[in-house]
Design an enzyme around this catalytic site. Structure first.
Site, PDB file in Angstrom:
ATOM      1  N   GLN A 208       0.825  -1.214   0.000  1.00  0.00           N
ATOM      2  CA  GLN A 208       0.000   0.000   0.000  1.00  0.00           C
ATOM      3  C   GLN A 208       0.860   1.264   0.000  1.00  0.00           C
ATOM      4  OE1 GLN A 208      -3.152  -0.064  -0.421  1.00  0.00           O
ATOM      5  NE2 GLN A 208      -3.695  -2.173   0.056  1.00  0.00           N
ATOM      6  N   LYS A 231      -1.945  -3.141  -7.648  1.00  0.00           N
ATOM      7  CA  LYS A 231      -2.333  -1.919  -6.931  1.00  0.00           C
ATOM      8  C   LYS A 231      -1.559  -0.729  -7.474  1.00  0.00           C
ATOM      9  CE  LYS A 231      -2.869  -4.632  -2.704  1.00  0.00           C
ATOM     10  NZ  LYS A 231      -4.277  -4.958  -2.517  1.00  0.00           N
ATOM     11  N   CYS A 369      -8.926  -8.634   5.117  1.00  0.00           N
ATOM     12  CA  CYS A 369      -7.800  -9.550   5.347  1.00  0.00           C
ATOM     13  C   CYS A 369      -6.959  -9.094   6.539  1.00  0.00           C
ATOM     14  CB  CYS A 369      -6.913  -9.684   4.102  1.00  0.00           C
ATOM     15  SG  CYS A 369      -7.764 -10.386   2.710  1.00  0.00           S
TER      16      CYS A 369
HETATM   17  N1  PMP Z   1      -0.368  -6.709   2.079  1.00  0.00           N
HETATM   18  C1  PMP Z   1      -1.189  -5.652   2.062  1.00  0.00           C
HETATM   19  C2  PMP Z   1      -0.957  -4.526   3.032  1.00  0.00           C
HETATM   20  C3  PMP Z   1      -2.236  -5.603   1.149  1.00  0.00           C
HETATM   21  O1  PMP Z   1      -3.060  -4.546   1.133  1.00  0.00           O
HETATM   22  C4  PMP Z   1      -2.411  -6.681   0.230  1.00  0.00           C
HETATM   23  C5  PMP Z   1      -3.535  -6.677  -0.788  1.00  0.00           C
HETATM   24  N2  PMP Z   1      -4.800  -6.418  -0.252  1.00  0.00           N
HETATM   25  C6  PMP Z   1      -1.526  -7.753   0.295  1.00  0.00           C
HETATM   26  C7  PMP Z   1      -0.516  -7.726   1.225  1.00  0.00           C
HETATM   27  C8  PMP Z   1      -1.651  -8.933  -0.630  1.00  0.00           C
HETATM   28  O2  PMP Z   1      -1.383  -8.574  -1.933  1.00  0.00           O
HETATM   29  P1  PMP Z   1      -1.604  -9.610  -3.136  1.00  0.00           P
HETATM   30  O3  PMP Z   1      -2.974 -10.201  -2.922  1.00  0.00           O
HETATM   31  O4  PMP Z   1      -1.515  -8.784  -4.342  1.00  0.00           O
HETATM   32  O5  PMP Z   1      -0.548 -10.618  -3.039  1.00  0.00           O
END
Ligand code: PMP
Length: 411
Positions: A208, A231, A369
């Site tokens: 982020q 992102k 999450c």
């Molecule tokens: N860490 C953070 C702080 C996130 O916001 C996210 C995505 N929501 C992830 C890890 C995981 O990223 P990805 O699903 O693209 O592997």
């Protein structure tokens, strides 16, 4: 409400580069406030993927024919572009499917062979599951313990508490640069300096951070830095892990297969150098070509401009939401990225998000999450509006007006 255009940029023209933002949802103009979940993609990225697939598609490093070398060159060029964007050397940048893969790679390739029973990993209360579960899997297999750094009520890291946790048995500290729920920007440099003084290896989850502020990884003092491409205006299934060369060089492969080997015999195989040692199998070539273009595109826009623009939008949105009766914002850190998690007394987050969607407004609802963080706040779900430089003042006004309306419907 209007704000001076940071850097003299024509933000309406920038927004016009994102074709999806022109569409309607449920008969209303789309107001996309879910960029922390995944960002939208500018035309340059969409076209780069299209051009690659239309003109250059082949596998990387496996063919001597023209398309094979064009594909390899395009893929390696993307690695170089990303490395420049992030201030690191291309040889230290492993391309992979995103942060989840990157953090698992460190967990299984660096931590699993090293950690011993009684040793410890420190995480923080604000971590995404991707920066919790891999360490739990490794802790189970090694007998290492997990310790958790706690937060202040504003959602900042309690730094004094963190320093107290960094005792001699701690070998690794993994933490987010920016929280996906609270928007809190952690003082990465200071944390890494304190960890390094104690001989603790640091892993930073930059998911982020890199889309929203200038990030020069080499100036942070960390040992590993993970990020995700979708992102960052890039395609899904892209991203990377930066690691110090000496650490990557000492790590065994994570996955085995083609491309990551030097020589294969049935008696045993030898492995390629980093970063290729960690890139087994056919990668997401077209996706990374798109991500390389995204990095260039954002660099041209200027990440300091992106940050200033998003900070102005955040201030406007925070003020507008604070005026809604019964609305609570989770995360009020002094340094905060453009993420607002909120709840409205007497309503459920999913109901709010569903009714907002009918107004054309896309926000996320749920636990983001981050179960341990929401449990700590004592709530089962929040709504999260996450902004990007392509949002507008008018969209924030529409969002606030819609929130007033749906609150009235639900109460
Ligand atoms: N860490 C953070 C702080 C996130 O916001 C996210 C995505 N929501 C992830 C890890 C995981 O990223 P990805 O699903 O693209 O592997």
């Amino acid at each position: 409400m209007s704000h001076p255009a940071p850097g003299g940029i024509d933000w309406a023209a920038v927004r016009a580069e994102f074709p999806i933002l022109g569409r309607e949802v449920h008969g209303k103009p789309l107001v996309y406030l879910d960029s922390a979940n995944t960002s939208q993609k500018p035309r340059a990225v969409i076209e780069a993927v299209d051009t690659f697939l239309t003109r250059h598609n082949a596998n990387v490093s496996r063919a001597v024919h023209a398309l094979g070398s064009e594909a390899t060159e395009a893929y390696e060029n993307a690695r170089r572009r990303l490395a420049t964007f992030l201030g690191v050397r291309a040889e230290e940048l492993v391309l992979c499917s995103g942060t989840t893969f990157a953090l698992n790679l460190v967990a299984f390739s660096w931590a699993l062979p090293r950690l011993k029973p009684g040793e410890a990993i420190v995480l923080t209360r604000m971590e995404h599951h991707a920066n919790i579960v891999p360490w739990q899997l490794v802790a189970e297999r090694t007998g290492a313990r997990i310790k958790v750094a706690e937060l202040t009520p504003e959602g900042e890291l309690d730094l004094e508490g963190l320093w107290r946790l960094l005792t001699p048995e701690v070998k690794l500290l993994a933490f987010a640069h920016v929280s996906n729920v609270l928007g809190t920007v952690n003082p990465v440099r200071e944390i890494c300096r304190e960890a390094a003084r104690r001989g603790i290896t640091t892993v930073v989850d930059g998911s982020q951070a890199v889309p929203h502020r200038p990030v020069d990884i080499s100036a942070l003092g960390c040992d590993f830095y993970a990020f995700t491409g979708h992102k960052l205006c890039g395609p899904t299934g892209t991203g990377g892990l930066w690691g110090r060369r000496e650490l990557l060089a000492g790590m065994p492969p994570f996955l085995g297969g083609g491309e990551m080997i030097r020589e294969v015999r049935f008696e045993g195989s030898t492995f390629n150098d980093p970063p290729y040692r960690f890139e087994a199998g056919t990668p997401n070539i077209a996706g990374h070509v798109g991500l390389g273009v995204a990095a260039d595109w954002l660099q041209n826009l200027g990440m300091a401009n992106v940050e200033a623009r998003e900070q102005a939008l955040l201030a406007q949105a925070t003020a507008a939401l604070s005026a809604i009766p019964g609305l609570r914002i989770f995360g009020t850190a002094r340094e905060k990225a453009a993420v607002i998690s909120f709840a409205i007394e007497g309503t459920h987050a999913h109901d709010l998000a569903t009714l907002l969607d009918l107004e054309g407004i896309a926000v996320r609802s749920g636990q983001h999450c981050a179960h341990p963080l929401l449990q700590w706040f004592g709530v089962s779900a929040t709504c999260r509006a996450s902004l990007a430089f392509y949002n507008t003042e008018a969209e924030i006004e529409a969002f606030a007006a819609a929130l007033h309306k749906v609150r009235g419907l639900l109460l």
